[in-house]
Design a protein around this motif. Structure first.
Motif, PDB file in Angstrom:
ATOM      1  N   MET A 107       5.145  -5.330  -5.241  1.00  0.00           N
ATOM      2  CA  MET A 107       4.330  -4.213  -4.763  1.00  0.00           C
ATOM      3  C   MET A 107       2.877  -4.646  -4.714  1.00  0.00           C
ATOM      4  O   MET A 107       2.346  -5.163  -5.693  1.00  0.00           O
ATOM      5  N   ASN A 165       0.808  -1.228   0.000  1.00  0.00           N
ATOM      6  CA  ASN A 165       0.000   0.000   0.000  1.00  0.00           C
ATOM      7  C   ASN A 165       0.838   1.274   0.000  1.00  0.00           C
ATOM      8  O   ASN A 165       0.414   2.295   0.530  1.00  0.00           O
ATOM      9  N   GLY A 166       2.017   1.225  -0.560  1.00  0.00           N
ATOM     10  CA  GLY A 166       2.891   2.393  -0.565  1.00  0.00           C
ATOM     11  C   GLY A 166       2.669   3.289  -1.771  1.00  0.00           C
ATOM     12  O   GLY A 166       2.146   2.863  -2.798  1.00  0.00           O
ATOM     13  N   LYS A 167       3.048   4.526  -1.625  1.00  0.00           N
ATOM     14  CA  LYS A 167       2.990   5.483  -2.728  1.00  0.00           C
ATOM     15  C   LYS A 167       4.400   6.011  -2.979  1.00  0.00           C
ATOM     16  O   LYS A 167       5.067   6.477  -2.053  1.00  0.00           O
ATOM     17  N   GLY A 201      -0.222  -0.581  -4.416  1.00  0.00           N
ATOM     18  CA  GLY A 201       0.455   0.699  -4.256  1.00  0.00           C
ATOM     19  C   GLY A 201       0.271   1.604  -5.454  1.00  0.00           C
ATOM     20  O   GLY A 201      -0.562   1.361  -6.331  1.00  0.00           O
ATOM     21  N   GLY A 228      -3.145  -1.881  -7.538  1.00  0.00           N
ATOM     22  CA  GLY A 228      -2.497  -0.575  -7.548  1.00  0.00           C
ATOM     23  C   GLY A 228      -2.435   0.025  -8.940  1.00  0.00           C
ATOM     24  O   GLY A 228      -3.092  -0.435  -9.865  1.00  0.00           O
TER      25      GLY A 228
END
Length: 104
Positions: free
Chosen positions: A47, A18-20, A50, A77
Motif C-alpha cells: 500500500m 492512494n486508496g482509502k 493510503g 499513509g
C-alpha cells in the motif's frame, strides 16, 4: 464469509495506490468475523500513501493474516481508528512466517 469486509485475498497479490479503506464491518449473521479492511491468506499486500481507518472486526480490524507467508508493506499513509472486538486493532498475524513493514 470468513472476513475481509473490503478486500479478501487468497493466494494473491494486491497493490493499492492512494486508496482509502474506511468504515467497513465484518459483522454477519450476528457473528463478528476477521479483517475489517483486509483479510489475507497466503497473500501479499503493498500500500502506497493510503489510509485504513474506521474498520471493525473480531480480530485484525485493519488487516488480518490468516495463514502462512503473508506480507504487508506500507509506504506512507496511515492506519488509524480501527476497532477490534477481541484483539489486535491494526494487524493480526496467525503465524511466524508472515511479515509486515510500515515506513513513512
Amino acid at each position: 464469509a470468513t472476513g475481509g469486509a473490503a478486500i479478501y485475498l487468497l493466494s494473491a497479490t494486491a497493490t493499492i495506490w492512494n486508496g482509502k479503506i474506511t468504515n467497513n464491518t465484518t459483522f454477519y449473521n450476528n457473528v463478528w468475523k476477521y479483517g475489517g479492511a483486509i483479510y489475507a491468506d497466503k497473500s501479499a499486500v503493498t500500500m502506497h500513501d493510503g489510509e485504513i481507518s474506521g474498520n471493525q472486526a473480531a480480530w485484525g480490524a485493519g488487516i488480518y493474516f490468516a495463514n502462512g507467508n503473508c506480507s504487508f508493506d506500507m509506504r506512507g499513509g496511515k492506519i488509524t481508528g480501527n476497532v477490534a472486538k477481541d484483539r489486535l486493532q491494526v494487524l493480526h498475524k496467525m503465524d511466524r512466517e508472515s511479515t509486515s513493514a510500515i515506513a513513512q
